[in-house]
Design an enzyme around this catalytic site. Structure first.
Site, PDB file in Angstrom:
ATOM      1  N   ALA A 114      73.812  48.182  50.402  1.00 23.77           N
ATOM      2  CA  ALA A 114      74.819  49.039  49.755  1.00 23.77           C
ATOM      3  C   ALA A 114      75.873  49.384  50.805  1.00 23.77           C
ATOM      4  CB  ALA A 114      74.170  50.287  49.185  1.00 23.77           C
ATOM      5  N   TYR A 118      80.152  49.846  47.721  1.00 24.62           N
ATOM      6  CA  TYR A 118      78.958  49.618  46.894  1.00 24.62           C
ATOM      7  C   TYR A 118      77.896  50.702  47.079  1.00 24.62           C
ATOM      8  CZ  TYR A 118      80.215  45.134  44.794  1.00 24.62           C
ATOM      9  OH  TYR A 118      80.801  44.153  44.038  1.00 24.62           O
ATOM     10  N   ASP A 203      70.478  42.683  44.113  1.00 24.81           N
ATOM     11  CA  ASP A 203      71.840  43.233  44.194  1.00 24.81           C
ATOM     12  C   ASP A 203      71.744  44.722  43.900  1.00 24.81           C
ATOM     13  OD1 ASP A 203      73.130  40.846  44.669  1.00 24.81           O
ATOM     14  OD2 ASP A 203      74.418  40.946  42.892  1.00 24.81           O
ATOM     15  N   VAL A 204      72.699  45.486  44.425  1.00 19.37           N
ATOM     16  CA  VAL A 204      72.672  46.927  44.185  1.00 19.37           C
ATOM     17  C   VAL A 204      73.482  47.325  42.950  1.00 19.37           C
ATOM     18  CG1 VAL A 204      74.681  47.628  45.589  1.00 19.37           C
ATOM     19  CG2 VAL A 204      72.670  49.135  45.414  1.00 19.37           C
ATOM     20  N   ASP A 205      74.385  46.443  42.512  1.00 17.83           N
ATOM     21  CA  ASP A 205      75.245  46.808  41.374  1.00 17.83           C
ATOM     22  C   ASP A 205      74.532  46.510  40.052  1.00 17.83           C
ATOM     23  OD1 ASP A 205      75.327  44.077  41.784  1.00 17.83           O
ATOM     24  OD2 ASP A 205      77.431  43.852  41.200  1.00 17.83           O
ATOM     25  N   THR A 237      76.851  25.583  38.598  1.00 15.97           N
ATOM     26  CA  THR A 237      77.858  25.705  39.666  1.00 15.97           C
ATOM     27  C   THR A 237      77.205  25.618  41.053  1.00 15.97           C
ATOM     28  OG1 THR A 237      77.725  28.111  39.423  1.00 15.97           O
ATOM     29  CG2 THR A 237      79.532  26.990  38.284  1.00 15.97           C
ATOM     30  N   GLU A 295      74.201  32.402  47.453  1.00 16.92           N
ATOM     31  CA  GLU A 295      73.591  31.948  46.195  1.00 16.92           C
ATOM     32  C   GLU A 295      73.514  30.415  46.156  1.00 16.92           C
ATOM     33  OE1 GLU A 295      73.961  34.025  42.241  1.00 16.92           O
ATOM     34  OE2 GLU A 295      75.383  32.394  41.937  1.00 16.92           O
TER      35      GLU A 295
HETATM   36  C1  4GW Z   1      84.608  42.267  46.205  1.00 14.73           C
HETATM   37  O1  4GW Z   1      85.467  42.954  46.628  1.00 14.73           O
HETATM   38  C2  4GW Z   1      83.233  42.465  46.663  1.00 14.73           C
HETATM   39  S1  4GW Z   1      82.698  43.730  47.576  1.00 14.73           S
HETATM   40  C3  4GW Z   1      82.211  41.646  46.370  1.00 14.73           C
HETATM   41  C4  4GW Z   1      80.989  42.069  46.904  1.00 14.73           C
HETATM   42  C5  4GW Z   1      81.091  43.213  47.617  1.00 14.73           C
HETATM   43  C6  4GW Z   1      80.006  43.934  48.262  1.00 14.73           C
HETATM   44  C7  4GW Z   1      78.715  43.491  48.072  1.00 14.73           C
HETATM   45  C8  4GW Z   1      80.220  45.122  49.008  1.00 14.73           C
HETATM   46  O2  4GW Z   1      81.334  45.582  49.254  1.00 14.73           O
HETATM   47  N1  4GW Z   1      79.126  45.800  49.501  1.00 14.73           N
HETATM   48  C9  4GW Z   1      77.855  45.358  49.269  1.00 14.73           C
HETATM   49  O3  4GW Z   1      76.914  46.033  49.699  1.00 14.73           O
HETATM   50  N2  4GW Z   1      77.648  44.180  48.586  1.00 14.73           N
HETATM   51  C10 4GW Z   1      76.269  43.713  48.407  1.00 14.73           C
HETATM   52  O4  4GW Z   1      76.248  42.348  48.064  1.00 14.73           O
HETATM   53  C11 4GW Z   1      75.625  44.469  47.261  1.00 14.73           C
HETATM   54  O5  4GW Z   1      74.230  44.553  47.443  1.00 14.73           O
HETATM   55  C12 4GW Z   1      75.962  43.551  46.108  1.00 14.73           C
HETATM   56  O6  4GW Z   1      75.159  43.792  44.970  1.00 14.73           O
HETATM   57  C13 4GW Z   1      75.740  42.200  46.748  1.00 14.73           C
HETATM   58  C14 4GW Z   1      76.399  41.015  46.051  1.00 14.73           C
HETATM   59  O7  4GW Z   1      77.746  41.319  45.710  1.00 14.73           O
HETATM   60  P1  4GW Z   1      78.147  41.462  44.174  1.00 14.73           P
HETATM   61  O8  4GW Z   1      77.095  42.295  43.515  1.00 14.73           O
HETATM   62  O9  4GW Z   1      79.535  41.960  44.041  1.00 14.73           O
HETATM   63  O10 4GW Z   1      78.036  39.959  43.690  1.00 14.73           O
HETATM   64  P2  4GW Z   1      78.043  39.517  42.145  1.00 14.73           P
HETATM   65  O11 4GW Z   1      79.480  39.569  41.687  1.00 14.73           O
HETATM   66  O12 4GW Z   1      77.480  38.118  42.170  1.00 14.73           O
HETATM   67  O13 4GW Z   1      77.199  40.447  41.355  1.00 14.73           O
HETATM   68 MN    MN Z   2      75.928  41.949  41.775  1.00 13.12          MN
END
Ligand code: 4GW
Ligand code: MN
Length: 344
Positions: A114, A118, A203-205, A237, A295
């Protein structure tokens, strides 16, 4: 007499003919009774319905089969076994009581990053994990952040530990995401072997939205990407450039896995993360980056090191996606975010 016998002829033929037809009819019935005809589509559907009322455990599988028939799409992800005989975990395919007993002393880690903006996702993530993730088991959260002071600790049940670790905040989001592999190589070697048996990386989101328990645990497991679960492999992909260490040629690969939820025994995740991290470093030396960062490397690893369990998209879902009717339980769901707003 001749006239009589002449008049008898047609009636004898008639009687014999009738008898033959009758006997053939009886034989026909005898053959029919012990050998039921192949079930028609309608009968198959009824057969499925019967099972649904008899056994709840077969409900989901049966419904999926019917849904598959209704759409002319790829069936692989909807099966309950991969071609290498690893279970694909769908609701109703396991007995949780048995598994919970088997894992009564299992220690499970949940690894999450995080960083930067995030951090806002961490509290809901942890709170939802307290509600749904491995409830009743021994859990250690491994949280990596650049904002340790801002972490709001959730109210945690007995047997659950929160570890907070400082991590550098990379400038590029791609590097933040990939940094997770590097951290995994260190922790799965140095610290985790004495602390936990299985590690789950997330992932944290995301938030847990329904039960996620020991049914997911195995030597090596990964989740089918919810966007690609009915897609043909040629549309996955994967990284397709042979120059990248994450390269997967067309014709190879079984599923497209999402890096937002995977795990395994600690030593397996050590092997996975070192291989992926080495690939990331090799690519960096060549000044390239795989299409979907870590990934892509994860997917390459899993083509040549088949997971022992595959998690259905119940374990990563996004409520914006179509085909949600296939996914009865949406256990771990993406938090909808304003991409512009969370950009660093
Ligand atoms: C775009 O501006 C960003 S910020 C894309 C990822 C970011 C990010 C990701 C971040 O600023 N801080 C962070 O801790 N993460 C970690 O990487 C977090 O655990 C997040 O869930 C993971 C993967 O990024 P994501 O969730 O945005 O990836 P997707 O779009 O594949 O869910
Ligand atoms: Mn994510």
């Amino acid at each position: 007499m001749q006239g009589n016998s002449k008049s008898m002829l047609p009636s004898r033929t008639y009687i014999i003919g009738t008898l033959v037809v009758f006997i053939l009819f009886l034989i026909g019935i005898c053959i029919q009774i012990p050998t039921p005809a192949a079930p028609s589509k309608q009968e198959e559907t009824n057969h499925c319905s019967d099972q649904v009322t008899e056994k709840a455990i077969e409900l989901a599988h049966c419904e999926r089969k019917l849904l598959v028939k209704s759409v002319n799409k790829r069936k692989m992800a909807l099966n309950v076994l991969t071609p290498w005989l690893a279970p694909i975990i769908w609701d109703g395919t396991y007995n949780l009581n048995i598994l919970d007993k088997q894992h009564s002393s299992t220690r499970i880690g949940l690894f999450v990053f995080a960083v930067k903006k995030y951090i806002r996702f961490l509290q809901p993530f942890l709170e939802s994990a307290e509600r749904y993730f491995m409830v009743g088991h021994k859990v250690t959260y491994y949280v990596f952040t650049d904002k340790v002071d801002e972490v709001v600790k959730p109210k945690m049940a007995d047997g659950r530990i929160l570890q907070l670790h400082n991590v550098v905040a990379d400038q590029r989001w791609q590097d933040v995401s990939m940094r997770r592999m590097e951290i995994l190589t260190v922790y799965t070697k140095e610290y985790m072997p004495s602390e936990i048996d299985y590690l789950v990386c997330a992932d944290v989101d995301m938030v847990f939205n329904d039960h996620v328990g020991v049914e997911i645990l195995g030597d090596l497991f990964a989740t089918i990407h919810p966007v690609f679960f009915l897609s043909e492999p040629q549309s996955f992909t994967y990284e397709r450039r042979p120059i990248s260490a994450a390269y997967i040629p067309y014709g190879q690969g079984d599923f497209y896995y999402m890096a937002a939820f995977y795990g395994g025994k600690v030593d397996e995740i050590y092997k996975l993360s070192t291989t992926c991290q080495n690939g990331i470093i090799e690519d960096k030396k060549k000044n390239i980056e795989a299409l979907w960062q870590e990934e892509s490397h994860l997917n390459r690893y899993l083509v040549y090191n088949k997971p022992t369990k595959v998690l259905s998209p119940e374990y990563i879902w996004d409520t914006n996606l179509p085909l949600g009717e296939f996914i009865k339980k949406k256990r771990f769901i993406a938090v909808h975010k304003d991409h512009q707003e969370v950009r660093n």
